[in-house]
Design a protein around this motif. Structure first.
Motif, short mmCIF file in Angstrom:
data_model
loop_
_atom_site.label_atom_id
_atom_site.label_comp_id
_atom_site.label_asym_id
_atom_site.label_seq_id
_atom_site.Cartn_x
_atom_site.Cartn_y
_atom_site.Cartn_z
N GLU A 196 73.82 17.79 27.56
CA GLU A 196 73.37 17.04 28.75
C GLU A 196 71.86 17.18 28.96
O GLU A 196 71.33 16.80 29.99
CB GLU A 196 74.13 17.52 30.00
CG GLU A 196 75.62 17.18 29.97
CD GLU A 196 76.37 17.67 31.21
OE1 GLU A 196 75.72 17.83 32.28
OE2 GLU A 196 77.58 17.91 31.11
N ALA A 197 71.17 17.73 27.96
CA ALA A 197 69.73 17.99 28.11
C ALA A 197 68.92 16.70 28.03
O ALA A 197 69.10 15.90 27.11
CB ALA A 197 69.26 18.96 27.03
N LEU A 198 68.03 16.49 29.01
CA LEU A 198 67.10 15.36 28.99
C LEU A 198 65.84 15.75 28.22
O LEU A 198 65.17 14.91 27.64
CB LEU A 198 66.69 14.99 30.42
CG LEU A 198 67.82 14.60 31.37
CD1 LEU A 198 67.30 14.51 32.79
CD2 LEU A 198 68.43 13.27 30.93
N ALA A 199 65.51 17.04 28.27
CA ALA A 199 64.34 17.54 27.55
C ALA A 199 64.57 19.00 27.20
O ALA A 199 65.15 19.75 28.00
CB ALA A 199 63.08 17.41 28.42
N ILE A 200 64.17 19.38 25.98
CA ILE A 200 64.20 20.79 25.60
C ILE A 200 62.82 21.14 25.04
O ILE A 200 62.24 20.37 24.26
CB ILE A 200 65.33 21.13 24.59
CG1 ILE A 200 65.30 20.20 23.37
CG2 ILE A 200 66.69 21.09 25.26
CD1 ILE A 200 66.30 20.61 22.29
N ASN A 201 62.30 22.27 25.47
CA ASN A 201 60.93 22.63 25.12
C ASN A 201 60.81 24.04 24.60
O ASN A 201 61.64 24.90 24.87
CB ASN A 201 60.01 22.47 26.34
CG ASN A 201 59.82 21.02 26.73
OD1 ASN A 201 60.43 20.57 27.69
ND2 ASN A 201 59.02 20.29 25.99
N VAL A 202 59.73 24.24 23.84
CA VAL A 202 59.43 25.56 23.29
C VAL A 202 57.93 25.79 23.46
O VAL A 202 57.12 24.88 23.33
CB VAL A 202 59.87 25.65 21.81
CG1 VAL A 202 59.22 24.58 20.94
CG2 VAL A 202 59.60 27.04 21.24
N GLY A 203 57.58 27.03 23.76
CA GLY A 203 56.15 27.36 23.93
C GLY A 203 55.98 28.86 24.00
O GLY A 203 56.92 29.62 23.79
N ALA A 204 54.75 29.30 24.29
CA ALA A 204 54.34 30.70 24.45
C ALA A 204 53.93 31.35 23.13
O ALA A 204 53.27 32.37 23.13
CB ALA A 204 55.40 31.57 25.14
N ALA A 205 54.33 30.77 22.00
CA ALA A 205 53.91 31.26 20.67
C ALA A 205 54.16 30.12 19.69
O ALA A 205 54.90 29.20 20.00
CB ALA A 205 54.71 32.51 20.30
N PRO A 206 53.57 30.17 18.48
CA PRO A 206 53.75 29.06 17.55
C PRO A 206 55.19 28.96 17.03
O PRO A 206 55.84 29.98 16.80
CB PRO A 206 52.80 29.40 16.38
CG PRO A 206 51.95 30.51 16.85
CD PRO A 206 52.69 31.22 17.94
N THR A 207 55.68 27.73 16.87
CA THR A 207 57.02 27.50 16.33
C THR A 207 56.91 26.92 14.93
O THR A 207 56.24 25.90 14.75
CB THR A 207 57.79 26.50 17.23
OG1 THR A 207 57.72 26.94 18.57
CG2 THR A 207 59.25 26.38 16.81
N PRO A 208 57.56 27.54 13.93
CA PRO A 208 57.51 26.95 12.58
C PRO A 208 58.08 25.53 12.58
O PRO A 208 59.11 25.28 13.20
CB PRO A 208 58.39 27.90 11.76
CG PRO A 208 58.41 29.19 12.53
CD PRO A 208 58.31 28.79 13.97
N VAL A 209 57.40 24.61 11.89
CA VAL A 209 57.84 23.20 11.85
C VAL A 209 59.28 23.05 11.36
O VAL A 209 60.05 22.26 11.93
CB VAL A 209 56.85 22.33 11.03
CG1 VAL A 209 57.41 20.92 10.79
CG2 VAL A 209 55.52 22.23 11.78
N PRO A 210 59.75 23.80 10.32
CA PRO A 210 61.15 23.66 9.90
C PRO A 210 62.16 23.93 11.02
O PRO A 210 63.26 23.37 11.01
CB PRO A 210 61.30 24.68 8.77
CG PRO A 210 59.91 24.82 8.22
CD PRO A 210 59.01 24.71 9.40
N VAL A 211 61.79 24.78 11.98
CA VAL A 211 62.68 25.04 13.12
C VAL A 211 62.78 23.77 13.98
O VAL A 211 63.86 23.35 14.38
CB VAL A 211 62.16 26.24 13.97
CG1 VAL A 211 63.00 26.41 15.24
CG2 VAL A 211 62.19 27.52 13.15
N LEU A 212 61.63 23.13 14.22
CA LEU A 212 61.61 21.89 15.00
C LEU A 212 62.40 20.79 14.28
O LEU A 212 63.21 20.09 14.89
CB LEU A 212 60.16 21.44 15.23
CG LEU A 212 59.26 22.41 15.99
CD1 LEU A 212 57.80 21.98 15.89
CD2 LEU A 212 59.66 22.52 17.46
N GLU A 213 62.17 20.66 12.97
CA GLU A 213 62.86 19.63 12.19
C GLU A 213 64.38 19.82 12.25
O GLU A 213 65.14 18.85 12.37
CB GLU A 213 62.41 19.68 10.72
CG GLU A 213 60.99 19.19 10.50
CD GLU A 213 60.51 19.38 9.06
OE1 GLU A 213 59.55 18.69 8.68
OE2 GLU A 213 61.07 20.22 8.33
#
Length: 456
Positions: A196-213
Motif C-alpha cells: 500500500e506504499a505510495l512512496a518508499i525512501n532511503v537516505g542517511a548514507a549511500p545506497t548501492p545501485v544494485p539494491v535500488l535496482e
C-alpha cells in the motif's frame, strides 16, 4: 466528548495550560528543537531548528508525496535523528497521519506487515537486509522454482536498467516481468507489508545501485533522498514518478542547490537552520554571508538538476600518491558484490594501496553456511572458514573489476561477529564511525600493510 478507551484526552494532558496564549507567544523564528549532528567526523554540534524550518520542510515533503488524509507511517528510527522527526513526527502532526510506534527496530519487519504504511523511510542497511533476506529465500527454493524465480528477477532487473537508460524494453522481457509481477512480485510486496506504499525512501548514507535496482524490479520504486540535520532532513529528493537511480534526486521545493569551485554542494532555502548552539565560529564555517549552507558533501549536478553525491569532503581518501578517492563508492561496490558482505570499510588514506575490513551479513551468512556444510556455525566461526574466505575473495575480485586501478582493494580482513547500530563501529543510523574503527582495528589494519600479510 469522553476520550476513547485506552487513550488520554487533551484536557488531562494540558490541565490548566492555556494552549491559545501559548500559541500566540510563538514566532516562526523561535527555536523548536535542537538536533545534534551524528558526529562521524568530530564532536556533535547542536543544530538550532525553528518552527519556520520545520513548516518549510513538511510543506516540501507534502508537495512531493501528497499524503492522503489518515496516511499510515511507522515511527521506528532514533528520535534524536532529523529524518525520524520530520518523517514520523512533524509531517504526521501537520497533515494528520496515523503513526504506529515500533520501539524495537528489530521488530520492523513484523510491524510493516501489520501496518502496511503508505510512506516508509529506512536507512540503506535495512533495505540491504530485506534484499539479502529475499535472496536467501530464493536460494532456499527447490531447484526448479529457484531457477524460475532467479530468471524472473534477472529479467526484471534488466528491464529496470533499460528504462533507466531510456531504451526500449524488448517484448519478451516485458512479458516475463508482467507474469512475474502477477505470480510472484505482488505476493512479495504484500508479504513485506509494502503493497500500500505510495512512496518508499532511503537516505542517511549511500545506497548501492544494485539494491535500488532490486526493489524497482519487484515493483517497489525505492527512491534515494538527501538531507542533513542542518536542513531539517530536506535537501534533494527523487520524485516517486521521476527517479534517477544512483542520484539523490532534485532540489526539494523551495530550495536551491549549486556546487562550489571544489565540488562541495551548497544549499539555500527556508529549511536551512540559523546556527549551531553556542558555537558562532562553527556557524560561520557552515553558513556564508549570502545564506548558502556549505554542506561538507562533494557532489555532481547533471543538466536536469539531479544530484549525485561523491562523498563527505572530510572522508575522501587521499592515497600516498595524492590520488583522491571516495571510500563510500568503493564500499558500495564491495557490498553489492556478494550478499555475504554485511558491512565493508575501505582503508587507504595516506597509504600506498587500499585495503578493507569486511563484516559478514548476519542474515545471509547462516543460510549460505547451511547450504555449504557449515550449518550451525556462528558468525565468529564462519569468519575464519577457508570456504567463506574464498567466497569473499571472489567478491572482492568482482568489485575490483568495477573499480579503477588505484581504487582496488589489495588485501582484506574478515572481522569476527557483527556490527550493531549505536555500537563502536556504527552510529544509531548505521553510518560508519571511521575514526573509532581505525583505532579499534588498528592491529588488523597494520597487518594488511605489513610484509607478512597475504594479498588477495
Amino acid at each position: 466528548g469522553d476520550a476513547p478507551e485506552g487513550t488520554i484526552g487533551l484536557a488531562e494532558v494540558t490541565g490548566d495550560f492555556d494552549v491559545d496564549s501559548s500559541l500566540d507567544a510563538i514566532e516562526p523564528s523561535d527555536i523548536v528543537t535542537l538536533i545534534y549532528t551524528s558526529g562521524t567526523t568530530g564532536p556533535p554540534k547542536g543544530v538550532e531548528i525553528t518552527h519556520n524550518n520545520i513548516m518549510s520542510a513538511v510543506r516540501a515533503t507534502q508537495e512531493i508525496i501528497e499524503f492522503p488524509t489518515g496516511c499510515k507511517v511507522i515511527s521506528w528510527l532514533p528520535n534524536a535523528h532529523i529524518a525520524e522527526r520530520t518523517a514520523h513526527l512533524y509531517v504526521p502532526i501537520v497533515y494528520g497521519a496515523n503513526v504506529t510506534t515500533c520501539p524495537d527496530p528489530k521488530q520492523i519487519a513484523a510491524v510493516l506487515q501489520q501496518v502496511k504504511p503508505n510512506w516508509f523511510f529506512a536507512v540503506p542497511r535495512v533495505w540491504e537486509k530485506i534484499k539479502s533476506g529475499l535472496e536467501a529465500m530464493v536460494q532456499g527454493m527447490p531447484e526448479e522454482q529457484r531457477v524460475k524465480a532467479q530468471g524472473a528477477l534477472d529479467a526484471s532487473i534488466q528491464r529496470v536498467r533499460l528504462q533507466q537508460a531510456g531504451e526500449p524494453v524488448p517484448e519478451e522481457i516485458e512479458a516475463i516481468w508482467k507474469a512475474a509481477d502477477e505470480q510472484m512480485f505482488g505476493g512479495l510486496r504484500a508479504m513485506l507489508g509494502l503493497d500500500e506504499a505510495l512512496a518508499i525512501n532511503v537516505g542517511a548514507a549511500p545506497t548501492p545501485v544494485p539494491v535500488l535496482e532490486f526493489f524497482h524490479a519487484l515493483g517497489l520504486p525505492l527512491a534515494e533522498l538527501w538531507g542533513m540535520s542542518e536542513t531539517c532532513g530536506a535537501g534533494a529528493v527523487n520524485h516517486p514518478e521521476r527517479i534517477k537511480l544512483g542520484t539523490v534526486g532534485q532540489a526539494t521545493p523551495g530550495c536551491e542547490l549549486k556546487l562550489a569551485d571544489d565540488g562541495e554542494l551548497l544549499m539555500r532555502g527556508a529549511v536551512v537552520f540559523g546556527g549551531y548552539r553556542n558555537a558562532p565560529e562553527k556557524t560561520a564555517e557552515a553558513l556564508d554571508a549570502d545564506g548558502w549552507l556549505h554542506t561538507g558533501d562533494v557532489a555532481e549536478i547533471d543538466e536536469d538538476g539531479f544530484v549525485t553525491l561523491v562523498d563527505r569532503k572530510k572522508e575522501l581518501i587521499i592515497n600516498a600518491a595524492g590520488k583522491n578517492m571516495s571510500p563510500s563508492n568503493i564500499e558500495a561496490e564491495l557490498k553489492s558484490s556478494s550478499p555475504l558482505i554485511g558491512a565493508a570499510v575501505c582503508i587507504g588514506d595516506a597509504r600506498a594501496y587500499n585495503t578493507a575490513l569486511i563484516v559478514l551479513d548476519s542474515d545471509f551468512a547462516p543460510v549460505w553456511a547451511a547450504q555449504n556444510e557449515l550449518a550451525g556455525k556462528s558468525l565468529e566461526e564462519l569468519s575464519s572458514e577457508p570456504s567463506v574466505r574464498a567466497q569473499i575473495e571472489a567478491a572482492v575480485e568482482k568489485a575490483n573489476e568495477r573499480l579503477s586501478r588505484v581504487e582496488q582493494i589489495k588485501k582484506f580482513t574478515i572481522i569476527e561477529g557483527e556490527w550493531l547500530p549505536g555500537g563502536d563501529e556504527l552510529t544509531p543510523t548505521m553510518k560508519l564511525r571511521r575514526k573509532p574503527i581505525d583505532e579499534k582495528y588498528s592491529a588488523q589494519i597494520e597487518a594488511m600493510y605489513g610484509s607478512e600479510a597475504s594479498a588477495c
